[in-house]
Design an enzyme around this catalytic site. Sequence first.
Site, PDB file in Angstrom:
ATOM      1  CD  GLN A 164      40.247  34.487  48.131  1.00 62.48           C
ATOM      2  OE1 GLN A 164      41.192  34.962  48.738  1.00 62.48           O
ATOM      3  NE2 GLN A 164      40.105  34.625  46.837  1.00 62.48           N
ATOM      4  CD  GLU A 208      34.320  35.844  44.910  1.00 65.78           C
ATOM      5  OE1 GLU A 208      34.197  34.616  44.770  1.00 65.78           O
ATOM      6  OE2 GLU A 208      35.291  36.486  44.501  1.00 65.78           O
ATOM      7  CE  LYS A 337      41.159  37.466  40.069  1.00 63.50           C
ATOM      8  NZ  LYS A 337      41.857  37.286  41.366  1.00 63.50           N
ATOM      9  NE  ARG A 366      40.947  40.959  41.097  1.00 66.97           N
ATOM     10  CZ  ARG A 366      42.225  41.306  41.231  1.00 66.97           C
ATOM     11  NH1 ARG A 366      42.854  41.894  40.241  1.00 66.97           N
ATOM     12  NH2 ARG A 366      42.892  41.033  42.333  1.00 66.97           N
TER      13      ARG A 366
END
Length: 425
Positions: A164, A208, A337, A366
């Site tokens: 990721q 992101e 988180k 997130r």
Amino acid sequence: MERFEIKEIKAREVLDCRGNPTVEVEVLTKAGVLGRASVPSGRSTGTHEAFELRDGGKRYHGKGVLKAVKNVNEIIAPALRGKDVTKQREIDELMIKLDGTENKSKLGANAIAGVSLAVAKTAANALRVPLYRYIGGINAHILPVPVLDLIEGGKLAATNLDFQEHQVMPVGARSFSDAIRMGLEVYHELGKILVEKYGKHSLNVGVEGGYTPPRMNDPREALELELKAIEELGYKNEFVLSLDCAATHLYNRHTGKYTLMGKEITREELIDFYEDLVSTYPIKSIEDPLEEEDFEGFAELTKTLNIQIVGDDLFVTNIRRLRKGIEMKAANALLLKVNQVGTLSEALDAAELAFRNGYGVQVSERSGQTEDTWLADLSVAINAGQIKTGVTRSERTAQYNQLFRIEEELGSRAKYAGKNFRQPF
Ligand code: PGA
Ligand code: ZN
């Protein structure tokens, strides 16, 4: 007292950076002090996260949060009216009781997290102190190493990369602002290298803000080019590399195998692959190298790789899962988180438990982030030493911009975690 006494709480539906609805909450005290917070939302989520309440139906393809908004306005608000905003733990516990379920599925973790964070921000405003100092006190002074996701894959980007996040960490910088400057120089240098090799489409960014080179499917290629950009700028000794593999999403529960670069491989083969990666590249941190239930595998990797192993889907900021990890020596760092667990108090408990057991703590966004910057404050408040919040796009740079302000305010008291990011004391 009126300064701190809750007069009204109001929630509304706003948008996250993906254009999906999320919850925003405002808390107003009797003396007219206001605090506002919004809740981010994940896509590459862990099975054991607290429950995110969505409306279903046609509206916003089922992703509306009007039920969560209603729960705040009609259930939580009346219960908290008259409470003191500085009594964070009491308020968080009251909401947990009010919900009454194990995973906050009645009121929604998004509803509860919005109130929890807005209460903290209101308290800080009422006391006229910055949020990081309100949460962390006078010892909040460590600026985190930014974990910059320069090349994206997995569920967060339209690439063929399985992992990721292919990240760089400017651990050798002298200050936080220097770390960001060097990190962004590397980002732009990498952009030039990618255009030459993969064409201009590689400059499209993922959720992101990291690049998404078309056709690149080997994580080693991503690491190689990141290193090239680092070396071309003369920063070889200032950076280390890291990964978020989000391996739960590469795992097939029926076959017990992982898919990497189009091939089905066993857990042992994946572990061997990590051993090779870590001996070839200066990788110092890997998040979720294995699927979320494999505590034994995490323990084995933690022992053999001897680098930071971060549990995200593994721990989901949940103190029970973290305790199990500590007992089994699975991973040695917690990804923090707040909305994975649902209240600020529970997230702080998880961070404390991690630190007391020699685990590192990486404060994290997130993928569906908002422009709210409580995340940046939280990272300094708990002297976390590391923050993961992407690289470009405003909801990401907003966090870095807030950290610039905090760094400036702390002045000579500010300390950059640097190479001590795992235990910055
Ligand atoms: P998420 O992913 O915010 O979509 O859950 C980020 C991560 O896996 O760290
Ligand atoms: Zn992750």
